[in-house]
Every structure is written in structure tokens, then in C-alpha cells.
Design an enzyme around this catalytic site. Sequence first.
Site, mmCIF file in Angstrom:
data_model
loop_
_atom_site.group_PDB
_atom_site.id
_atom_site.type_symbol
_atom_site.label_atom_id
_atom_site.label_comp_id
_atom_site.label_asym_id
_atom_site.label_seq_id
_atom_site.Cartn_x
_atom_site.Cartn_y
_atom_site.Cartn_z
ATOM 1 C CD GLU A 1 1.354 -0.541 9.321
ATOM 2 O OE1 GLU A 1 0.397 -0.462 9.017
ATOM 3 O OE2 GLU A 1 2.414 -1.026 8.840
ATOM 4 C CE1 TYR B 1 -4.219 0.695 10.061
ATOM 5 C CE2 TYR B 1 -3.084 -1.398 9.814
ATOM 6 C CZ TYR B 1 -3.060 -0.012 9.796
ATOM 7 O OH TYR B 1 -1.950 0.595 9.583
ATOM 8 C CG ASP C 1 -1.848 1.212 1.241
ATOM 9 O OD1 ASP C 1 -2.077 1.581 0.411
ATOM 10 O OD2 ASP C 1 -2.345 1.405 2.654
ATOM 11 C CD GLU D 1 0.237 -5.490 7.232
ATOM 12 O OE1 GLU D 1 -0.484 -5.521 6.122
ATOM 13 O OE2 GLU D 1 -0.492 -4.977 8.451
HETATM 14 C C1 BDP Z 1 -0.893 -2.078 6.905
HETATM 15 C C2 BDP Z 1 0.207 -2.009 5.964
HETATM 16 C C3 BDP Z 1 0.407 -0.634 5.596
HETATM 17 C C4 BDP Z 1 -0.863 0.209 5.089
HETATM 18 C C5 BDP Z 1 -1.826 0.102 6.028
HETATM 19 C C6 BDP Z 1 -3.125 0.726 5.694
HETATM 20 O O1 BDP Z 1 1.294 -2.524 6.630
HETATM 21 O O2 BDP Z 1 1.394 -0.669 4.583
HETATM 22 O O3 BDP Z 1 -0.661 1.366 4.690
HETATM 23 O O4 BDP Z 1 -2.065 -1.252 6.690
HETATM 24 O O5 BDP Z 1 -4.027 -0.084 5.391
HETATM 25 O O6 BDP Z 1 -1.718 -3.339 6.435
HETATM 26 O O7 BDP Z 1 -3.557 1.678 5.782
#
Ligand code: BDP
Length: 570
Positions: free
Chosen positions: A481, A445, A154, A394
Site C-alpha cells: 500500500e 505512507y 478504515d 496491519e
Molecule cells: C492503511 C490501511 C488501509 C487504509 C489506509 C489509509 O491498510 O485500510 O485505508 O491505510 O489510511 O493503514 O488510507
Amino acid sequence: MLYPQRNKFRHYIDLSGFWDFRFDPDDKGVGENWRSGFNNSCPIAVPASWNDQFADDRDFLGPAWYQIKFKKPWDGENRKTLIRFGSVNYLSDVWLNGELIGRHEGGHLPFEFDISNKIVSEDNLLVVRVDGRLSNLHVPPSGRPMNNPPTNFDFYPFCGIHRPVLLYVIPNEGIRDITVITSIEDTTGFLDVSIETPNLSKASLSLSLKGYGTELMNTSNIEENVQKVTLEVKNAKFWNPESPNLYDLTINIVKEDSIIDYYSLKVGIRTIEVIGDKLLLNGDPIYLTGFGRHEDFPITGRGYVPAIIIKDYSLMKWIGANSFRTSHYPYSEQMMDLADRLGFLVIDEIPAVGLTFSKDVIDRQLDLCNQYIEELITRDKNHPSVIMWSLANEPHNSLKSGEFFKALYDKARNLDSTRPITIVNMMGVKEKAFKFCDVLCINRYYGWYLQPGSIDEACEVLSKEMDKLYEQHRKPIILSEFGAGSIPGWHAQPPEMFSEEFQAEFIEKYIDVCRNKPYVIGEHVWNLCDFKTSQGITRMGGMNYKGVFTRDRRPKMAAHLLRKLWKGKN
Ligand code: BDP
């Protein structure tokens, strides 16, 4: 790999500037006589990605051709001349005066060629063919057809010569490499310095270490190609984020009473280790606050721009970050030098993102990852700021991933026995490498891709999952993240996805979860800044808006919140 230096024995010139450039859309080459220079070129800035420099063809990924002419700036007697590329994405073929001098694969690490026998004194012509086309044989690989360009990661697959190209010279009998490993006993610091030289007879090494009132000298005869010297610094000033103390180490080679080479290096004395569920810097537990990031800026793309590096460090200081991860590829050498100087802790990651392990490519992926980890550790081993190596971001689910990463882990461990090694796990993937990695990094997330819009529910899931992971592995965990997209200036009450309020609340509540778990040793928000990515239905305007600053570095609400949480300031 020693960065070129300028002194009495070493010199370099930077070939940055306007080069000649041509797209090669049909991969036919650039005319019959290209070895003596191709025509129909346009000017292009180096270093910088090519994608955003022109009005058209933004998504053209290659191949493309660069050329530049230069004169030899020194006489070459008893010296080696090399040409060094800081980073070119993705495949490079390089010719000097019509002769192929080498090829390199991979976008974010330096490579160089010895051109001592090929460089001429007057008109040298350097030609570089760069191919950034995506392929599942590459690392990182191509992927999702619903993305344009179809990456399996991404961020935008920017192409071109991204970092300076240096022409440099070193003495034939000069220092080839230096490795410094530091340790601490009470108030004394030890530096184990290994110096690699070519075969030399009747030569000696003289080392000096200066700083903070200390002046140490050490002289020894060179008996081996890799000569080891230990320096002991009483009442040492250790390196840490609050006081990033750096000593000046200089190494001379002396032959027949005269100095024939000289190299100087900034060194920080510090230790880093994992004990139980803590990460210890100089024996004390540390907690990481900071970001996953990108090298990304309008127009220059992934190109090296010194002012942006300064700005990003300044914003990270302003907000109270003490660390970052080089997601998802190694950053410039200058970025790493400044991390040492400004006291940032860095998780240094190879460009292994979106690995699929499919049968037809797995061997190639492993070869490339092995190459990258070696290139990275060779490049960054002497930085006190680097506290951890990251083997990948990932990777996908696969039966084979355990073996794959064990091999890579062993390789990294072999190259550097001092730093913890981690891997960054994707939500929903049971990471086999967690068994042997020293620190567990997880990207989560909930509340965004899953449980969309429900932050409280998300935090419960997160909390339970973290406890379970810890129970299972008993290792420190970094939330490497977490974050939510917000369109700058978009507001909502009650907070809704894509509003600045939602992003701020999401981050605040996730941090609250982390702070209640003694085994969590760090929180890295995704992302420092909004950044360019492929077009797709989840990425408005081809942008990822999870930055707490905009792409042009203006703070969103979440930036002010983080400053309050991390610095206690409004
Ligand atoms: C994670 C990835 C990252 C993406 C982020 C996203 O490590 O590169 O930009 O999610 O979805 O899965 O914003």
C-alpha cells in the site's frame, strides 16, 4: 468447498431478488409468530448491503431480519439439498420453517447447511437474522471512538446479505471435494488431483482433461474416501497473466456402469515459489503492478454486482495492472473465477484487519483467524490466480503477535503446502511474523501521515527503511500500500496534499524507489477507487479519497500516470 453447478446430477437456484426485511433496533425480535413469518416488513434487495438502500438509518448495524418463501424446485430422492450463503456480514442465524439450522460468524466467506430433512415441497420459509454490530470480540474488531461507526479499520462496516444465496442439490453419493495441485517439468505439466467422496463400494472415477488439443482420460476404482490421480500433460500450455490458459477438468463417478455424478472445473497449470529475493511464476521472476482494493460501490455497498466486477477488471487491464490484493477480506467467488480467466495474480487475504491482541480477546481472535484461513483456503485452493495467502492486514504492535501468527502460518501451510504466505505490515510496527513469512508486504505512507506534503523526504525514508528490512530478512518485499488522497477535480501547482497533482507525484516517486531495489517484487497502489469509510476528521464525507479512480470509476490524473508507467501509454 465445491461451488454449486448445474448438470444432470446437480442443480441450484439463486434466491437473489427482493426479500422481506425488518430492522430490530431494540434486539427484541420480530414479533411472537415470526417462526411462521414476520409482519411489518419492507422489501430489500438481496444481495446488497442494507445500509444505503433506504433514505434513513444508514449507520444502523443490526440486528435485522430477512425472510423469503420458496418452493422446493426438485424431488429429493437420493440427493442432498443444501442452502449456501456466499457472504453475510457479520453474524448470521438461519431458520428454515421455524427451525434453527445454523449460525455463522464472519462476513466474507461462504457457509452452508444441509437441509435435506427440513425442506418441504411447497411453502418453505427461510428466515435470517443478521447482526453487524461492531465488537472487540469480532474479527475485524471495533475500535476508535473518533470514528463513526467506531471501526478499528478504515472501510465502512457494511452489513447484510452480500452475495447470492443458493439452494442446491447434489447426489448423496456425489463428489464432496476436489483439490488440484500442479507442477511443471520442462514442457510437461502435472496435475495431482485429489477427489473426496463418501464411502462408495464398486464405484470408479473417470477423469478427463481437455484443452489446447489435449484430451486425456483416466479411470480408476474408488478405494479410499480421498482418491488421488495424477494427470500428465505433454507440451502443456501453462497459465500466466499474458496467457491465462485454462483446461477443462471433468470428473465422473461411475457405479454399476452408469454415471452417478459429474463435476467440472477450470484448471490452470502453473507453479509459484519464492527463491532468494524473487517470486517465480512457472520458474520466471514476476513483478506485481496493481492495487489494494475494496468491494465497494454506491447504493449496493459491499453487495455482489457482476457489472462492477467486469468494470473493475476492465479498468485494471486498461491501466496495466497484473495483480491485486483482496484487501481486507476475501472477495466474491466470481471475482476469483474471473481472475483465473483474465490472468490476474491475487494475494488472497482473510478478514483479519486491525487486530489488537488485547488480553481479553486474543484467544477468540486466533480462533476466528484459524476459522477464516481454513474457510478461505478450502474455497480458493484451486485458483491458479491465487499466488499467495495473506494472514492479516496491519496487525498492531504486540509481544504476542509472533506466536499468534506462527500458529496461523502453520495452519495455512498445513492446508496448502504450495503457495507463499505473507502478512501486511503497518508503518511503525516491527513485524515479528516477518521472521517466518515467505514474502514481506509493507504499507507505507511517508509523505502523507508522516512528513506530510514532503514527497522527496518521504522517499528517502522509504528507501532507507526498505534496505534495512531487506538486510534483516533477505526476503522479497512488496510495497502493498502507498498512496495519497486526492479530491477529484482539486488541482494545485505546486502540488499540495489532496490535489490530483500531489497524488500523481507521490505515486510516481514511490514507484521510482521500488524500481531501484532488486528485492522489491511488486507495487500495489492504495487504492483502485475511492471508497466509503466511517466518518471522522480525516475522512471528508466519510470517504477515503486515495483511489486513482473515483467511487463511480472515473480516472483521476494518477490513473493516467499509472497507465503510462505500467503500459507505456498516454
Ligand atoms: C492503511 C490501511 C488501509 C487504509 C489506509 C489509509 O491498510 O485500510 O485505508 O491505510 O489510511 O493503514 O488510507
